[in-house]
Scaffold this motif. Structure first.
Motif, PDB file in Angstrom:
ATOM      1  N   ASP A   1       0.411   1.871 -14.658  1.00 38.85           N
ATOM      2  CA  ASP A   1      -0.077   1.111 -13.511  1.00 38.85           C
ATOM      3  C   ASP A   1       0.143  -0.383 -13.757  1.00 38.85           C
ATOM      4  O   ASP A   1       0.043  -0.867 -14.885  1.00 38.85           O
ATOM      5  CB  ASP A   1      -1.578   1.362 -13.308  1.00 38.85           C
ATOM      6  CG  ASP A   1      -1.857   2.777 -12.824  1.00 38.85           C
ATOM      7  OD1 ASP A   1      -0.887   3.480 -12.494  1.00 38.85           O
ATOM      8  OD2 ASP A   1      -3.031   3.173 -12.783  1.00 38.85           O
ATOM      9  N   TYR A   2       0.424  -1.116 -12.665  1.00 38.09           N
ATOM     10  CA  TYR A   2       0.607  -2.558 -12.733  1.00 38.09           C
ATOM     11  C   TYR A   2      -0.067  -3.201 -11.529  1.00 38.09           C
ATOM     12  O   TYR A   2      -0.162  -2.588 -10.462  1.00 38.09           O
ATOM     13  CB  TYR A   2       2.090  -2.944 -12.739  1.00 38.09           C
ATOM     14  CG  TYR A   2       2.841  -2.476 -13.959  1.00 38.09           C
ATOM     15  CD1 TYR A   2       2.886  -3.250 -15.109  1.00 38.09           C
ATOM     16  CD2 TYR A   2       3.504  -1.247 -13.952  1.00 38.09           C
ATOM     17  CE1 TYR A   2       3.573  -2.806 -16.239  1.00 38.09           C
ATOM     18  CE2 TYR A   2       4.194  -0.804 -15.080  1.00 38.09           C
ATOM     19  CZ  TYR A   2       4.224  -1.589 -16.213  1.00 38.09           C
ATOM     20  OH  TYR A   2       4.896  -1.153 -17.328  1.00 38.09           O
ATOM     21  N   LEU A   3      -0.528  -4.448 -11.698  1.00 39.70           N
ATOM     22  CA  LEU A   3      -1.049  -5.200 -10.563  1.00 39.70           C
ATOM     23  C   LEU A   3       0.116  -5.521  -9.641  1.00 39.70           C
ATOM     24  O   LEU A   3       1.152  -6.026 -10.095  1.00 39.70           O
ATOM     25  CB  LEU A   3      -1.711  -6.493 -11.045  1.00 39.70           C
ATOM     26  CG  LEU A   3      -2.876  -6.314 -12.026  1.00 39.70           C
ATOM     27  CD1 LEU A   3      -3.365  -7.678 -12.508  1.00 39.70           C
ATOM     28  CD2 LEU A   3      -4.011  -5.539 -11.373  1.00 39.70           C
ATOM     29  N   PRO A   4      -0.007  -5.248  -8.338  1.00 36.32           N
ATOM     30  CA  PRO A   4       1.133  -5.407  -7.424  1.00 36.32           C
ATOM     31  C   PRO A   4       1.580  -6.854  -7.310  1.00 36.32           C
ATOM     32  O   PRO A   4       0.773  -7.784  -7.300  1.00 36.32           O
ATOM     33  CB  PRO A   4       0.572  -4.884  -6.090  1.00 36.32           C
ATOM     34  CG  PRO A   4      -0.908  -4.998  -6.214  1.00 36.32           C
ATOM     35  CD  PRO A   4      -1.221  -4.769  -7.655  1.00 36.32           C
ATOM     36  N   GLY A   5       2.901  -7.015  -7.236  1.00 37.11           N
ATOM     37  CA  GLY A   5       3.478  -8.334  -7.008  1.00 37.11           C
ATOM     38  C   GLY A   5       3.576  -9.212  -8.222  1.00 37.11           C
ATOM     39  O   GLY A   5       4.154 -10.299  -8.158  1.00 37.11           O
ATOM     40  N   LEU A   6       3.020  -8.777  -9.358  1.00 37.66           N
ATOM     41  CA  LEU A   6       3.006  -9.596 -10.563  1.00 37.66           C
ATOM     42  C   LEU A   6       3.979  -9.029 -11.604  1.00 37.66           C
ATOM     43  O   LEU A   6       4.323  -7.854 -11.550  1.00 37.66           O
ATOM     44  CB  LEU A   6       1.586  -9.647 -11.135  1.00 37.66           C
ATOM     45  CG  LEU A   6       0.540 -10.272 -10.193  1.00 37.66           C
ATOM     46  CD1 LEU A   6      -0.858 -10.137 -10.770  1.00 37.66           C
ATOM     47  CD2 LEU A   6       0.864 -11.733  -9.928  1.00 37.66           C
ATOM     48  N   PRO A   7       4.425  -9.855 -12.557  1.00 40.72           N
ATOM     49  CA  PRO A   7       5.415  -9.388 -13.542  1.00 40.72           C
ATOM     50  C   PRO A   7       4.960  -8.120 -14.260  1.00 40.72           C
ATOM     51  O   PRO A   7       3.811  -8.022 -14.701  1.00 40.72           O
ATOM     52  CB  PRO A   7       5.514 -10.567 -14.519  1.00 40.72           C
ATOM     53  CG  PRO A   7       5.103 -11.752 -13.731  1.00 40.72           C
ATOM     54  CD  PRO A   7       4.061 -11.274 -12.774  1.00 40.72           C
TER      55      PRO A   7
ATOM     56  N   HIS B   1      -0.712 -14.182  -2.707  1.00 36.92           N
ATOM     57  CA  HIS B   1      -0.047 -13.354  -1.696  1.00 36.92           C
ATOM     58  C   HIS B   1      -0.641 -11.950  -1.674  1.00 36.92           C
ATOM     59  O   HIS B   1      -0.913 -11.389  -0.609  1.00 36.92           O
ATOM     60  CB  HIS B   1       1.450 -13.278  -1.970  1.00 36.92           C
ATOM     61  CG  HIS B   1       2.173 -14.563  -1.695  1.00 36.92           C
ATOM     62  ND1 HIS B   1       3.528 -14.710  -1.888  1.00 36.92           N
ATOM     63  CD2 HIS B   1       1.738 -15.766  -1.232  1.00 36.92           C
ATOM     64  CE1 HIS B   1       3.896 -15.931  -1.560  1.00 36.92           C
ATOM     65  NE2 HIS B   1       2.823 -16.594  -1.166  1.00 36.92           N
ATOM     66  N   THR B   2      -0.837 -11.383  -2.868  1.00 37.53           N
ATOM     67  CA  THR B   2      -1.382 -10.028  -2.956  1.00 37.53           C
ATOM     68  C   THR B   2      -2.834  -9.981  -2.511  1.00 37.53           C
ATOM     69  O   THR B   2      -3.246  -9.090  -1.756  1.00 37.53           O
ATOM     70  CB  THR B   2      -1.262  -9.507  -4.395  1.00 37.53           C
ATOM     71  OG1 THR B   2       0.114  -9.535  -4.791  1.00 37.53           O
ATOM     72  CG2 THR B   2      -1.783  -8.088  -4.511  1.00 37.53           C
TER      73      THR B   2
ATOM     74  N   GLY C   1      -7.198 -10.533   4.034  1.00 36.15           N
ATOM     75  CA  GLY C   1      -7.166 -11.397   5.204  1.00 36.15           C
ATOM     76  C   GLY C   1      -7.875 -12.708   4.902  1.00 36.15           C
ATOM     77  O   GLY C   1      -8.372 -12.936   3.793  1.00 36.15           O
ATOM     78  N   PHE C   2      -7.944 -13.590   5.919  1.00 40.06           N
ATOM     79  CA  PHE C   2      -8.550 -14.904   5.721  1.00 40.06           C
ATOM     80  C   PHE C   2     -10.048 -14.859   6.007  1.00 40.06           C
ATOM     81  O   PHE C   2     -10.566 -15.531   6.896  1.00 40.06           O
ATOM     82  CB  PHE C   2      -7.843 -15.943   6.600  1.00 40.06           C
ATOM     83  CG  PHE C   2      -6.460 -16.266   6.135  1.00 40.06           C
ATOM     84  CD1 PHE C   2      -6.243 -17.110   5.060  1.00 40.06           C
ATOM     85  CD2 PHE C   2      -5.360 -15.689   6.749  1.00 40.06           C
ATOM     86  CE1 PHE C   2      -4.963 -17.386   4.621  1.00 40.06           C
ATOM     87  CE2 PHE C   2      -4.072 -15.966   6.321  1.00 40.06           C
ATOM     88  CZ  PHE C   2      -3.875 -16.810   5.244  1.00 40.06           C
TER      89      PHE C   2
ATOM     90  N   GLY D   1       2.622 -16.367   2.046  1.00 35.27           N
ATOM     91  CA  GLY D   1       2.889 -14.946   1.975  1.00 35.27           C
ATOM     92  C   GLY D   1       3.559 -14.469   3.249  1.00 35.27           C
ATOM     93  O   GLY D   1       3.387 -15.070   4.317  1.00 35.27           O
ATOM     94  N   PRO D   2       4.329 -13.393   3.185  1.00 33.75           N
ATOM     95  CA  PRO D   2       5.090 -12.945   4.356  1.00 33.75           C
ATOM     96  C   PRO D   2       4.227 -12.557   5.551  1.00 33.75           C
ATOM     97  O   PRO D   2       4.714 -12.580   6.684  1.00 33.75           O
ATOM     98  CB  PRO D   2       5.884 -11.743   3.822  1.00 33.75           C
ATOM     99  CG  PRO D   2       5.173 -11.318   2.575  1.00 33.75           C
ATOM    100  CD  PRO D   2       4.577 -12.549   2.004  1.00 33.75           C
ATOM    101  N   THR D   3       2.955 -12.215   5.317  1.00 32.02           N
ATOM    102  CA  THR D   3       2.082 -11.810   6.433  1.00 32.02           C
ATOM    103  C   THR D   3       1.016 -12.842   6.752  1.00 32.02           C
ATOM    104  O   THR D   3       0.153 -12.601   7.598  1.00 32.02           O
ATOM    105  CB  THR D   3       1.385 -10.471   6.099  1.00 32.02           C
ATOM    106  OG1 THR D   3       0.552 -10.645   4.929  1.00 32.02           O
ATOM    107  CG2 THR D   3       2.408  -9.379   5.829  1.00 32.02           C
ATOM    108  N   PHE D   4       1.056 -14.005   6.105  1.00 28.96           N
ATOM    109  CA  PHE D   4      -0.040 -14.962   6.259  1.00 28.96           C
ATOM    110  C   PHE D   4      -0.197 -15.462   7.693  1.00 28.96           C
ATOM    111  O   PHE D   4      -1.318 -15.548   8.221  1.00 28.96           O
ATOM    112  CB  PHE D   4       0.156 -16.148   5.312  1.00 28.96           C
ATOM    113  CG  PHE D   4      -0.308 -15.892   3.909  1.00 28.96           C
ATOM    114  CD1 PHE D   4      -0.596 -14.605   3.461  1.00 28.96           C
ATOM    115  CD2 PHE D   4      -0.477 -16.943   3.018  1.00 28.96           C
ATOM    116  CE1 PHE D   4      -1.022 -14.368   2.158  1.00 28.96           C
ATOM    117  CE2 PHE D   4      -0.908 -16.722   1.714  1.00 28.96           C
ATOM    118  CZ  PHE D   4      -1.183 -15.432   1.294  1.00 28.96           C
ATOM    119  N   ALA D   5       0.904 -15.843   8.332  1.00 28.81           N
ATOM    120  CA  ALA D   5       0.810 -16.379   9.697  1.00 28.81           C
ATOM    121  C   ALA D   5       0.203 -15.348  10.638  1.00 28.81           C
ATOM    122  O   ALA D   5      -0.639 -15.675  11.493  1.00 28.81           O
ATOM    123  CB  ALA D   5       2.191 -16.814  10.189  1.00 28.81           C
TER     124      ALA D   5
END
Length: 432
Positions: A236-242, A324-325, A331-332, A353-357
């Motif tokens: 398992d890995y934390l998403p979006g991180l190395p 981003h993750t 959400g905000f 992040g790609p979904t921020f807007a």
């Protein structure tokens, strides 16, 4: 302790020393080694003096006197280390770093760069001690630690092998190596490394690994910057991180809420200004522990804020991926916005992040952002809270982190593209 506590005048010593001042310096050195010396920390630089009167000396003057009088071929390594340790406790490591770097450069690196020089193992050992101190106390000095260790490996393989296998010997033996049915681990303070092999995917195994980590990093002799090498059965890995071993460890451990307090304990112990994982320089120690907890529960968002205060532009990429993750997941909401602000302050201008807007385009999100804008002075240093320019600069960075370039220059493009019902909120958000 101040000078007024002693019934005698103290005279700052100047180099080069006269014979009388040399004698007083030698007496002061002996007082330091005996634990009888005192220091005036209010002086700049700090002054060290022996009971009974005479001159006071800077730590650098005492080191220069001691080291230049030592025989390189019969170097008193143990006593020199004791002197450094005592002076550090009386003053601070930063007062010792430059004169020690100068000595190592001239008497070790340059000396052994020439062929046919007689090799002094105690002198090389002292050079390695100075290199380890740089790592432990985080002086940021110019000494190239790797050069000292490489020199020791070339000229004195026995010493190098000892450092590689046992470190400096200051770590307790049960921390140098640890083996249980669930865990095999070792730590080396000289090499600034921790290796962990978890043998089963269970909370008990991860608990043992976390306990070991905590016990190692709170040892005074262990460097603030270090590498963690990890292997385990779960992938398992934390998403979006190395996808590094340290990510894997905390992603796996964080699946078990009962282990969250232990993960937080490690994160707090590992938190050191200007430190880094040496095999992952863009990460401050404790980063993946903090990120795992923050992604698992809002309870740990204040911990994330504390961690981000230790980050800087060098960590921008990792901070950006974490935010981003996290915000894609939450959400905000009002409670997560302090994490966003601290991330922006730490790392500077972050890409959105790609979904921020899209996530921001709701009444609830915009109301939360409007409340944040009104409360923005609370996030600024006390001296900047009345500064319109400081507030505007921070707000622009936050808007860039959400909308990118369209969020700058009054957000005109964002307002134009917004639904009619949301335009008034956007207008206030991007207004003065």
């Amino acid at each position: 302790m101040t000078h007024s506590d002693e019934p005698r005048p103290l005279t700052p010593a100047k180099s080069p020393f006269s014979p009388d001042v040399q004698r007083q310096a030698d007496l002061c050195i002996q007082a330091v080694l005996a634990g009888a010396a005192q220091a005036d920390a209010s002086a700049l630089p700090p002054a060290v003096y022996a009971p009974g009167g005479g001159c006071c000396f800077t730590p650098g003057q005492l080191l220069e006197r001691y080291l230049t009088g030592a025989d390189p071929l019969d170097f008193p390594c143990s006593e020199a280390m004791d002197l450094c340790s005592a002076l550090r406790q009386l003053t601070a490591w930063r007062e010792l770093a430059f004169p020690l770097d100068k000595f190592v450069e001239q008497q070790i690196l340059r000396r052994y760069a020439q062929p046919d020089q007689p090799v002094s193992e105690p002198l090389l050992r002292f050079g390695c001690y100075v290199a380890v101190c740089h790592m432990v106390y985080g002086s940021g000095g110019p000494l190239p630690q790797c050069s000292v260790f490489q020199l020791a490996a070339a000229l004195c393989p026995g010493l190098a092998q000892q450092l590689k296998e046992q470190g400096t010997g200051q770590l307790p033996s049960d921390l140098q190596r640890c083996k249980t049915p669930r865990l095999t681990a070792c730590a080396n303070d000289a090499m600034a490394s921790i290796r962990l092999l978890v043998k089963e995917d269970s909370p008990a195994a991860y608990a043992e690994a976390l306990d070991y980590l905590c016990r190692v990093v709170q040892q005074p002799c262990f460097p603030h910057s270090y590498a963690i090498e990890y292997r385990g059965p779960a992938r398992d890995y934390l998403p979006g991180l190395p996808k590094k071993g340290v990510n894997q460890l905390f992603a796996c451990a964080a699946r078990y809420p009962a282990l969250h307090p232990a993960i937080q304990t490690y994160a707090r112990l590992a938190a050191r200004p200007k430190a880094q994982y040496t095999n992952l320089p863009q990460a401050v120690p404790g980063a993946f522990a903090v990120f795992a907890l923050a992604l698992a529960s809002p309870q740990y968002w204040p911990l994330a804020c504390d961690h981000l205060a230790l980050c800087g532009p060098a960590q921008a990429h990792l901070v950006e991926k974490f935010l981003h993750t996290l915000i894609a997941q939450t959400g905000f909401v009002p409670e997560v916005l302090p994490v966003l602000v601290r991330g922006v302050q730490a790392a500077g201008r972050l890409r959105p992040g790609p979904t921020f807007a899209k996530l921001a385009a709701s009444t609830a999100s915009l109301d939360a952002l409007l409340a944040l804008k009104a409360d923005l002075p609370a996030y600024l240093p006390a001296g900047d809270r009345r500064s319109t320019a400081a507030r505007a600069a921070l707000w622009e960075s936050i808007c860039f982190a959400i909308w990118g370039p369209p969020g700058c220059k009054g957000g005109i493009k964002v307002i134009r593209a917004a639904p009619q019902a949301l335009k008034p909120r956007y207008a206030v958000l991007f207004g003065p």
